[in-house]
Motif scaffolding. Structure first.
Motif, short mmCIF file in Angstrom:
data_model
loop_
_atom_site.label_atom_id
_atom_site.label_comp_id
_atom_site.label_asym_id
_atom_site.label_seq_id
_atom_site.Cartn_x
_atom_site.Cartn_y
_atom_site.Cartn_z
N PRO A 158 39.67 40.02 47.55
CA PRO A 158 39.85 41.46 47.80
C PRO A 158 40.55 42.06 47.68
O PRO A 158 41.55 42.62 47.60
CB PRO A 158 38.88 41.92 48.18
CG PRO A 158 37.43 40.67 48.38
CD PRO A 158 38.08 39.73 48.92
N ILE A 159 41.12 41.28 49.04
CA ILE A 159 42.39 41.96 49.97
C ILE A 159 43.97 41.38 48.96
O ILE A 159 44.77 42.35 48.54
CB ILE A 159 42.80 41.67 51.77
CG1 ILE A 159 41.43 42.53 51.91
CG2 ILE A 159 44.54 41.89 51.86
CD1 ILE A 159 41.91 41.86 53.57
N GLU A 160 43.74 40.35 48.27
CA GLU A 160 44.80 39.56 47.92
C GLU A 160 45.64 39.81 46.71
O GLU A 160 46.05 40.34 46.04
CB GLU A 160 45.05 37.98 47.87
CG GLU A 160 46.23 37.01 47.17
CD GLU A 160 45.49 35.88 46.98
OE1 GLU A 160 46.01 34.86 46.19
OE2 GLU A 160 44.55 35.06 48.65
N LEU A 161 43.94 40.55 45.60
CA LEU A 161 44.00 40.59 44.22
C LEU A 161 44.54 42.33 44.61
O LEU A 161 45.34 43.03 43.84
CB LEU A 161 42.40 40.48 43.76
CG LEU A 161 42.03 39.42 43.49
CD1 LEU A 161 40.88 39.65 43.02
CD2 LEU A 161 42.76 38.81 42.80
N LYS A 162 44.47 43.09 45.31
CA LYS A 162 44.39 44.64 45.71
C LYS A 162 46.10 44.59 46.04
O LYS A 162 46.70 45.45 45.79
CB LYS A 162 43.74 45.58 46.94
CG LYS A 162 42.59 45.38 46.08
CD LYS A 162 42.61 47.27 45.19
CE LYS A 162 41.32 47.35 44.78
NZ LYS A 162 40.61 48.33 45.69
N ALA A 163 46.39 43.49 47.03
CA ALA A 163 47.61 43.92 47.33
C ALA A 163 48.82 43.05 46.66
O ALA A 163 50.20 44.05 46.32
CB ALA A 163 47.83 42.88 48.83
N LEU A 164 48.42 42.70 45.78
CA LEU A 164 49.03 41.98 44.94
C LEU A 164 49.01 42.77 42.84
O LEU A 164 50.17 42.86 42.47
CB LEU A 164 49.15 40.30 44.20
CG LEU A 164 49.51 39.36 45.12
CD1 LEU A 164 48.84 37.83 45.24
CD2 LEU A 164 50.01 39.16 46.05
N GLY A 165 48.35 42.86 43.26
CA GLY A 165 48.05 43.97 42.05
C GLY A 165 48.66 43.25 40.04
O GLY A 165 48.31 41.87 40.41
#
Length: 549
Positions: A158-165
């Motif tokens: 979840p964090i990786e997806l949000k961080a990279l957008g």
């Protein structure tokens, strides 16, 4: 208006009562004085009003308003400033340390599952934190010391997806991905923590835990080392839930089931080329199977039957085709196909042993008829198309009978070169399914197609459907931990008690847990791989070395 009339009437009654009691003395003067204050006049200045205002004054004089410095209404920044002032003056921040310092016979410890550090606070956070804070304060009022240390889950998809957008991972090294993800998590933690404190949540905000702290990661590696030394950790090539939208394996806890998923279910035939002895006199018999995932037909390795069930060879009235189906499914299949099915022969499933079918879409490929306990009669034909690469039960059959596990689907959920030039690079859930169905039609194997609405697993983060495909992953052998887990559960108070059965059933069902993910942001599996062979190197020495860093 009704309220104003009632107040005016009450005022007139008081005045009449006062005149009768003291000749309009003290009570009249008190009412007049109060009325004067409300009109802005001082004592002694609230005299008679002009005649034209007498009607308005008569009503106004009956309303007695309180005098206070507390503002009638605050909005915008003034409201926020006032609430913050109240929190500071009342010592909200000191409440936790105060109750920890007082003497208490018992302690109440709340183990709070941490929120993901993947965005701004929302109403879900508020509901979660405030409800738990109510319980903590209730226990504090009972005279107990409350132990509550909040934290954040700082790793994972979840964090990786949000961080990279929208940037994705293209062109970024693993170190760059980790750096961006960490920066995003730190910012999300700061915003969420400020909101939780702003809501007045009582907690030890100075000692929060974060899963990306070195000490926390070292503790995780220590647990991993202990489990590996006891044989609970292993690597295997087996089917797992795979999310093409996230390009990673998922554990069952990361799935959510969409009850309204629509699949293109099909009834297809596998012609018998080697007939079991009891149906040797019948020529041109085809095994009829049903599946909601037509794209798995190219990976078929067997057709399974239930040994103790009754099976029949039936003849279609409309075209004289001979089909092998479960005896108890004959009536429903007749209604579905819209034709009468005449029973030619009936026998037990165990008599199907030795039968061999021709694969419908792959020339010269043959697949056996095999017994299996997972076959049911609730739907379909009582004969199950078996693709070991794309089903958990199918894989169990393949392991028992030493069948090959051929994966024709890549990490993007598309057919690989192994599926053939007609299917290569097609997404299995969409155009790949269309192509397989058209191939079955072309060879005359498709008997019926229907829309099937059923529950289907989705990636709970991307809200997209997942597939089952084999992959070399790391697993925890939960089967060997099952008995100890059941014993521990018996000592736990479960509310409501009826939920205990579901937990026990879950322990029975889940024999392994996939713990590896194909991501850059997270606690790594502490393993080294040989560059050429891909063999894994993992032992206590490697684990101790990694813990030192």
């Amino acid at each position: 208006m009704l309220l104003l009339c009632r107040v005016s009437a009450a005022g007139r009654t008081l005045r009449r009562w006062g005149s009768q009691r003291d000749g309009g003395g003290l009570l009249h003067r008190a009412l007049s004085f109060s009325s004067g204050r409300c009109q802005g006049a001082g004592p002694g200045e609230g005299g008679a009003q002009p005649a034209e205002d007498s009607a308005q004054a008569r009503y106004r004089d009956t309303v007695l308003l309180p005098r206070t410095d507390f503002p009638m209404k605050l909005t915008g920044q003034k409201l926020l400033d006032r609430e913050l002032q109240i929190q500071q003056e009342c010592g909200f921040a000191d409440l936790y340390s105060w109750q920890r310092a007082r003497k208490a016979k018992k302690e109440f410890c709340l183990h709070d599952g941490p929120p993901y550090a993947n965005g701004d606070p929302h109403v879900g956070h508020a509901l979660n934190k405030i409800l738990k804070d109510i319980r903590n304060r209730f226990e504090m009022l009972r005279g107990r010391q409350v132990h509550y240390i909040p934290g954040w889950d700082c790793h994972g998809l979840p964090i990786e997806l949000k961080a990279l957008g929208e940037l994705g991972t293209s062109g970024l090294s693993p170190l760059q991905i980790r750096q961006k993800a960490r920066e995003f998590a730190v910012g999300a933690i700061a915003r969420q923590k400020a909101a939780f404190q702003r809501w007045g949540v009582m907690a030890d905000w100075d000692k929060c835990y974060y899963t990306f702290d070195g000490a926390y990661e070292a503790a995780q590696l220590k647990v991993f080392q202990e489990m590996h030394s006891k044989g609970f950790i292993y690597q295997d090539y087996k089917p797992v839930f795979w999310s093409p939208s996230s390009r990673t394996a998922l554990a069952e806890a990361e799935l959510e089931y969409n009850p309204e998923h629509v699949s293109r279910a099909i009834y297809a035939t596998f012609p018998l080329v080697t007939l079991p002895p009891d149906i040797a006199s019948e020529e041109g018999v085809s095994v009829l199977v049903w599946t909601t995932q037509p794209w798995t037909i190219p990976a078929n390795q067997a057709v399974c039957y239930m040994p103790n069930a009754k099976y029949s060879v039936v003849k279609r009235e409309d075209n004289s085709q001979l089909l092998l189906v479960a005896a108890e499914r004959t009536a429903s299949l007749s209604a579905l196909l819209g034709t009468e099915l005449q029973i030619v022969a009936t026998f037990t499933g165990s008599q199907l042993q030795g039968g061999v079918c021709k694969h419908p879409t792959i020339p010269e490929k043959q697949v056996p008829l095999l017994p299996a306990n997972h076959v049911t009669m609730a739907k379909g034909t009582g004969l199950v198309h078996t693709a070991p690469a794309h089903g958990m039960d199918d894989y169990s059959v393949a392991s028992h009978f030493k069948l090959s596990v051929e994966c024709m689907v890549d990490e993007d959920g598309k057919f690989t070169e192994m599926a053939g030039p007609d299917l290569q690079d097609l997404a299995v859930m969409t155009e790949g399914t269309d192509k397989v169905i058209s191939m079955l039609k072309a060879c005359g194997a498709l008997i019926k197609e229907e829309q099937c609405v059923h529950s289907y697993p989705y990636d709970w983060r991307t809200k997209q459907p997942v597939v089952i495909r084999p992959s070399k992953q790391w697993f925890i052998n939960t089967e060997s931990l099952k008995d100890k887990a059941k014993d521990a559960l018996q000592k736990v108070r479960v509310l409501p008690e009826s939920a205990r059965g579901g937990l026990l059933a879950m322990l029975d069902k889940r024999t392994y847990w996939c713990i590896s993910r194909q991501r850059s942001w997270g606690v790594p599996i502490p393993v080294f791989y040989h560059k050429e062979t891909g063999d894994a190197l993992i032992n206590n020495s490697v684990l101790l070395l990694l813990k030192a860093f």
